[in-house]
Design an enzyme around this catalytic site. Structure first.
Site, short mmCIF file in Angstrom:
data_model
loop_
_atom_site.label_atom_id
_atom_site.label_comp_id
_atom_site.label_asym_id
_atom_site.label_seq_id
_atom_site.Cartn_x
_atom_site.Cartn_y
_atom_site.Cartn_z
N ARG A 75 27.51 40.47 45.52
CA ARG A 75 26.68 39.51 44.78
C ARG A 75 25.54 39.09 45.71
O ARG A 75 25.81 38.43 46.73
CB ARG A 75 27.54 38.32 44.38
CG ARG A 75 26.84 37.27 43.55
CD ARG A 75 27.81 36.14 43.19
NE ARG A 75 27.17 35.14 42.35
CZ ARG A 75 26.45 34.12 42.82
NH1 ARG A 75 26.32 33.95 44.12
NH2 ARG A 75 25.89 33.26 42.00
N LYS B 196 24.34 32.97 52.93
CA LYS B 196 25.25 31.84 53.11
C LYS B 196 25.20 31.26 54.52
O LYS B 196 24.76 31.92 55.47
CB LYS B 196 26.67 32.24 52.72
CG LYS B 196 26.78 32.40 51.21
CD LYS B 196 28.18 32.37 50.71
CE LYS B 196 28.16 32.37 49.18
NZ LYS B 196 29.47 32.60 48.60
C1 9MG Z 1 28.59 31.36 42.07
N1 9MG Z 1 28.89 31.86 43.40
C2 9MG Z 1 28.34 31.43 44.57
N2 9MG Z 1 28.86 32.11 45.60
C3 9MG Z 1 29.75 32.99 45.06
C4 9MG Z 1 30.61 33.95 45.59
O1 9MG Z 1 30.71 34.15 46.90
N3 9MG Z 1 31.37 34.67 44.76
C5 9MG Z 1 31.31 34.46 43.42
N4 9MG Z 1 32.11 35.21 42.63
N5 9MG Z 1 30.51 33.55 42.85
C6 9MG Z 1 29.76 32.83 43.66
#
Ligand code: 9MG
Length: 261
Positions: free
Chosen positions: A237, A203
């Site tokens: 994630r 990010k």
């Molecule tokens: C779809 N998506 C993109 N970034 C995300 C994040 O930080 N958390 C979750 N749950 N979904 C995300």
């Protein structure tokens, strides 16, 4: 949780898995790399992303969801649309990952009517506008209060407590300072008793901290995943599953505590 974007325009790996065959191959590679959960999405949530119709989103994700569920994988679907939630669950998904925390009319009922788990994420506004109003009096308190209220709404609608995960939504309507505060304060979200999911992989906050472009953020992403686990995240994630799993194995062997990648 390994990320499978079946989209032409996701911010970190846009264009890499735009069709069913390459998305399935990528999903299988993530499982081989050690992912416990696959998060399959057909609509980009990057800032300024164009919305996708339900029909197009379904056409992108359903064959991938069905194939991976048939392989025995735990499949999460990243969607905001109740119709997509219902179809994905019918095709074998057992978790819904909703960046709008089931705010769309009908979304609560779509999940409640199934046995699926749900990840409730905090976002200010919509992906198109979320980076425009970044004013919080106390970002940690506001995000926590929002998520706890959404979890209560889920439970009132019939979604069992054990099926709910909370996510502060790093990068979704937050400045760098907000994101860093949320990462440092993750234990206060974990103290709610709901498992916490953290998504920091590649990010822009990592770009801001390191000065690296999106294609050069793997080390920062692995460090962010470890930091999130250290602060109580149960699920991270990530794009780089193999590297994150390796780092978590060493982390765990050193007695630093464990999460799931
Ligand atoms: C779809 N998506 C993109 N970034 C995300 C994040 O930080 N958390 C979750 N749950 N979904 C995300």
């Amino acid at each position: 949780m390994g990320i499978v974007n079946v989209t032409p325009d996701s911010f970190a790996d846009g264009g890499r898995h735009p069709d069913t065959a390459s998305a399935i191959a990528h999903a299988r590679a993530l499982l081989a790399d050690g992912a416990d959960i696959l998060d399959i999405g057909g609509e980009s949530t990057r800032p300024g992303a164009a919305p996708v119709t339900e029909r197009d989103e379904l056409a992108r994700i359903l064959p991938v969801v069905a194939a991976m569920a048939a392989d025995g994988a735990i499949v999460s679907v990243d969607t905001m649309k109740p119709g997509v939630m219902r179809a994905a669950i019918a095709a074998g998904a057992t978790m819904i990952n909703d960046v709008r925390a089931l705010a769309e009319p009908g979304a609560l009922d779509a999940v409640a009517a199934s046995g699926a788990a749900v990840c409730l994420m905090h976002m200010r506004g919509a992906p198109q506008t979320m980076q425009e109003a970044l004013d919080y009096a106390d970002v940690v308190a506001e995000v926590r209060a929002f998520l706890v209220a959404r979890a209560a709404a889920c439970e009132a609608a019939g979604i069992a407590h054990e099926r709910i995960l909370l996510d502060p939504g790093f990068g979704f309507g937050k400045s760098l300072a907000h994101n860093v505060s949320l990462l440092q304060s993750l234990p206060s979200l974990a103290a709610t008793g709901y498992p916490v999911l953290a998504g920091l992989s590649r990010k822009s906050m990592l770009g801001a901290l390191t000065g690296r472009p999106v294609g050069e953020r793997m080390a920062a992403s692995v460090a962010a995943a470890l930091a999130a686990v250290a602060r109580g995240a149960a699920v991270v994630r990530v794009h780089d599953v193999r590297e994150t799993v390796d780092a978590l194995k060493v982390w765990s062997a050193a007695g630093m505590g464990t999460g799931s990648a």
